[in-house]
Design an enzyme around this catalytic site. Sequence first.
Site, short mmCIF file in Angstrom:
data_model
loop_
_atom_site.label_atom_id
_atom_site.label_comp_id
_atom_site.label_asym_id
_atom_site.label_seq_id
_atom_site.Cartn_x
_atom_site.Cartn_y
_atom_site.Cartn_z
N HIS A 176 -2.13 1.86 -1.53
CA HIS A 176 -2.65 3.16 -1.15
C HIS A 176 -3.73 3.51 -2.17
O HIS A 176 -3.56 3.24 -3.36
CB HIS A 176 -1.55 4.24 -1.17
CG HIS A 176 -0.43 3.98 -0.22
ND1 HIS A 176 0.88 4.24 -0.54
CD2 HIS A 176 -0.41 3.49 1.03
CE1 HIS A 176 1.67 3.93 0.48
NE2 HIS A 176 0.90 3.46 1.44
N GLU A 204 -2.47 0.50 5.05
CA GLU A 204 -2.27 1.19 6.33
C GLU A 204 -2.96 2.55 6.30
O GLU A 204 -2.31 3.59 6.37
CB GLU A 204 -0.78 1.32 6.67
CG GLU A 204 0.19 1.31 5.49
CD GLU A 204 0.41 2.68 4.87
OE1 GLU A 204 -0.32 3.62 5.22
OE2 GLU A 204 1.31 2.81 4.03
#
Length: 330
Positions: free
Chosen positions: A245, A283
């Site tokens: 992330h 993601e």
Amino acid sequence: MTHSAPLHSLPLPDGRRLSADCGAGSLVLSLDDRPLLVARREGDCWQLGGPASVEMLWAMAYWAFASDAPCQRVRFTAASVATEAFSLGLASRDEIGGLQLERAAFWQLPGLWLQSTGSAGYPQVWRMNSGRRHPLRAPKPQGEVYRRFDARLGQWISLRTLDVELDLERFNRWQNSPRVLEFWQEGGSLEQHRAYLEKLAQAPHTTTLIGCIDDEPFAYYEAYWAKEDRIAPFYEVDDYDRGIHMLVGEEHHRGPHKVESWLTALVHYLLLDDPRTRRIVAEPRADNARMIGHMQRLGFCKEKEFDFPHKRAALMVQSRETFFERCALC
């Protein structure tokens, strides 16, 4: 891309400096003004005047690959080559038996970039966690884990582990900025963010990192083992896949050239940290077209879109093979 001006000097993470004197078909490399290597160019091959040590070949490879990003191999001859250079994978033979240094091999060597012991060599023993079987993870690192001079930027890029006391206020400021808040949706108070970071500090599968340019903190990353993460059910996860992330908190460090520097450094660190890692996954929100575009430009492929409970996500994947075969580190 090739540098517009010749590269004559490269600072090393251990404080030394590699210098090059390039003439017409000649090369002299020095380490802290100590002559290290003298070579002459004959066609596409560098001829070294005597035996080649590991230090000499490492310096030659670093200078060549940092000077010229498209350069994939350096051919050379030498009176002899240190056996260790072959056992490390620094030197190899080409298809006709000639000596060579390969970009894809060089950047897989921890060298001076990896500042921590990493997970490499940690025993593979198994644990069960929430019904998932995964390897026991090595203890999380502390302090600086990666440092490299980016010759394209002319600046240092480094990664260190997050320190809650040192970094809480900047993390809070970054998360509450409208640009970050739009995609992370983790705005809140100092107390809320302290609890968030302390929870991650207790999670064995996640390491929180601060990205720095010339030692100025500018970005926050979470690196996690995908097998134990919420992403695992959504693709065929491998035991040593790592996920990331990412957020850039400081506005003056935004831009495609900066993304190229810090994203390749982050992926490079994770692939060096454990050679068993075959893929890096991410993601981002499926509508984050800017970040997805940056990632695709730098070798990630968008495998699919899928639904998390809180967002529609794009599965972005970078393989070890693709990263090092297309490696543009310099």
